[in-house]
Enzyme design. Structure first.
Site, short mmCIF file in Angstrom:
data_model
loop_
_atom_site.label_atom_id
_atom_site.label_comp_id
_atom_site.label_asym_id
_atom_site.label_seq_id
_atom_site.Cartn_x
_atom_site.Cartn_y
_atom_site.Cartn_z
N THR A 103 27.21 31.50 39.84
CA THR A 103 28.51 30.80 39.91
C THR A 103 29.67 31.80 39.57
OG1 THR A 103 28.82 30.04 37.64
CG2 THR A 103 27.35 28.90 38.89
N LYS A 127 31.29 37.58 37.42
CA LYS A 127 31.92 38.65 36.66
C LYS A 127 33.11 38.17 35.56
CE LYS A 127 33.63 39.52 41.01
NZ LYS A 127 32.97 38.72 41.72
N VAL A 156 29.17 43.90 40.82
CA VAL A 156 30.01 44.65 41.40
C VAL A 156 29.33 45.19 42.78
CG1 VAL A 156 31.25 46.95 41.46
CG2 VAL A 156 31.17 45.30 39.33
N ALA A 158 27.97 43.90 45.04
CA ALA A 158 26.70 43.09 45.48
C ALA A 158 25.17 43.67 45.60
CB ALA A 158 27.01 42.66 47.36
N LEU A 160 25.03 47.16 45.44
CA LEU A 160 25.07 48.33 45.55
C LEU A 160 24.80 49.29 44.23
CD1 LEU A 160 27.97 48.94 47.92
CD2 LEU A 160 25.63 49.19 48.51
N GLY A 211 34.42 33.73 57.08
CA GLY A 211 33.68 33.76 55.99
C GLY A 211 33.98 34.73 54.96
N GLU A 214 37.56 34.38 50.42
CA GLU A 214 37.56 33.00 49.72
C GLU A 214 38.14 31.78 50.40
OE1 GLU A 214 35.53 32.36 47.10
OE2 GLU A 214 34.96 34.52 47.02
N ASP A 225 40.34 40.02 41.86
CA ASP A 225 38.75 40.29 41.77
C ASP A 225 38.51 41.75 41.54
OD1 ASP A 225 36.36 39.20 42.38
OD2 ASP A 225 36.43 40.34 44.08
N LYS A 229 36.28 43.85 38.87
CA LYS A 229 35.22 44.75 38.95
C LYS A 229 35.25 46.29 38.42
CE LYS A 229 33.97 42.39 43.37
NZ LYS A 229 34.10 42.51 44.67
N GLY A 344 28.06 39.57 50.88
CA GLY A 344 27.29 38.78 51.59
C GLY A 344 26.50 38.06 50.76
#
Length: 360
Positions: A103, A127, A156, A158, A160, A211, A214, A225, A229, A344
């Site tokens: 979430t 986060k 952070v 996704a 990586l 998409g 947000e 956001d 990060k 993604g």
């Protein structure tokens, strides 16, 4: 009872003895992608003993094994009760017990340290704690010092390998000198494609339809956001920064910040003129606009729109790519660059799965 995992053809595979019992909090796009990964051989060591969205939950084995679990939870299941979810974890005899937070809920994130202190492991894409207020982050560190494990790769980039790289470099005695990059997939897409041929508002509407933003694009355009990060990475590098120590440039004019979502979306054209002016000025100097996060060795941190030269690494990004350029005492003549898809549900869910499996 052993877990039965079906392969993609629906054929039952051999029974295994799961070593990890898991509760999944959040069955949105990321949580839904994670549920799909649980039906693959890679997740054979995991038994899902509970799943919940914001209102309903399921702890019964048969419904949890249903591939339509995510959809059914929208209308079926027990009323959300975290005590019952933790009871389901406690009742399982798997040696490892993990709570997976897929979430963006700050209230849930505030409980991560408590769960760790109670002996659960936590794996998260949320986060809000690691990139939130300093006391919460310190509570997390104190809980981790007691032996819990915290999987945060998905917070952070996704998944990586930027967090793991920073930690490894620091463990080896290296020190961060500068960190710079594009940390937002949506803002990467917007400024990779903003070339003056169409208004920014039209491009933003297109990104929302795809998409890439947000539902309320102000979550992306505000820079908050990206700031979270940057805080997470700064803290991994040894800088105990407070949120108010990160300078944040918002792309949302003050007149649009307090509107409801629909009113904001109806007035997107008010973004166009200021950004068109900045784009034209940058283009006249042979530069480009990119939304960058920056941290230097003195701990000064900033996120915002920056004019960069045409040969800047951030001008060579594609789609929703993220990029992290790390200069350290050992990588000082040329930065270490980590780049790739930074948004993604599939890659984020894979990062969650990787952190769960790393507990074994």
């Amino acid at each position: 009872m052993s877990a039965v995992l079906a392969d993609t053809a629906g054929v039952s595979q051999a029974r295994t003895s799961p070593t990890i019992a898991a509760v999944l909090l959040g069955t949105g796009v990321v949580g839904g992608a994670f549920l799909k990964l649980l039906n693959t051989p890679a997740a054979a060591s995991i038994r899902l003993v509970g799943a919940a969205n914001s209102r309903r939950q399921q702890t019964q084995a048969e419904p949890l094994a249903d591939r339509a679990l995510r959809e059914k939870l929208k209308t079926q299941g027990d009323v959300r009760n975290d005590i019952a979810l933790l009871d389901a974890l406690d009742a399982n005899d798997a040696p490892l017990k993990v709570i997976i937070d897929a979430t963006a809920c700050g209230t849930l994130a505030s409980r991560h340290a408590e769960w760790l202190a109670r002996g659960y492991h936590v794996v998260t894409a949320n986060k809000s704690l690691a990139g939130g207020d300093l006391p919460g982050w310190r509570a997390l560190q104190a809980a981790l010092a007691q032996g819990g494990r915290y999987g945060d790769s998905a917070t952070v980039g996704a998944g990586l390998p930027v967090i793991s790289t920073l930690r490894r470099l620091r463990h080896c005695g290296d020190a961060l000198l500068t960190l710079e990059g594009v940390f937002s997939g949506s803002l990467s897409y917007l400024f990779n494609h903003y070339d003056g041929s169409q208004p920014f508002s039209a491009l933003l509407r297109r990104a929302r339809e795809l998409g890439y933003t947000e539902p309320d694009p102000r979550s992306d355009l505000s820079g908050e956001d990206v700031a979270r990060k940057l805080l997470i990475l700064a803290r991994c590098a040894g800088f105990a920064l407070r949120p108010d120590e990160v300078e944040v440039e918002s792309l949302v004019p003050g007149s649009l910040r307090s509107l409801d979502v629909e009113s904001f979306l109806s007035r997107l054209e008010e973004l166009d003129e200021p950004l068109a002016t900045r784009f034209a000025e940058a283009k006249a100097r042979g530069g480009a606009l990119r939304f960058l996060a920056r941290l230097n060795q003195r701990g000064r941190a900033r996120v915002g729109l920056v004019e960069v030269p045409a040969n800047h690494p951030a001008t060579r990004l594609y789609g929703t790519d993220n990029q992290f350029a790390l200069s350290t005492t050992r990588y000082n003549t040329q930065p270490l660059v980590i780049q790739g898809p930074g948004a993604g549900p599939e890659v984020t869910a894979q990062a969650l799965l990787g952190d769960v499996l790393a507990l074994v």
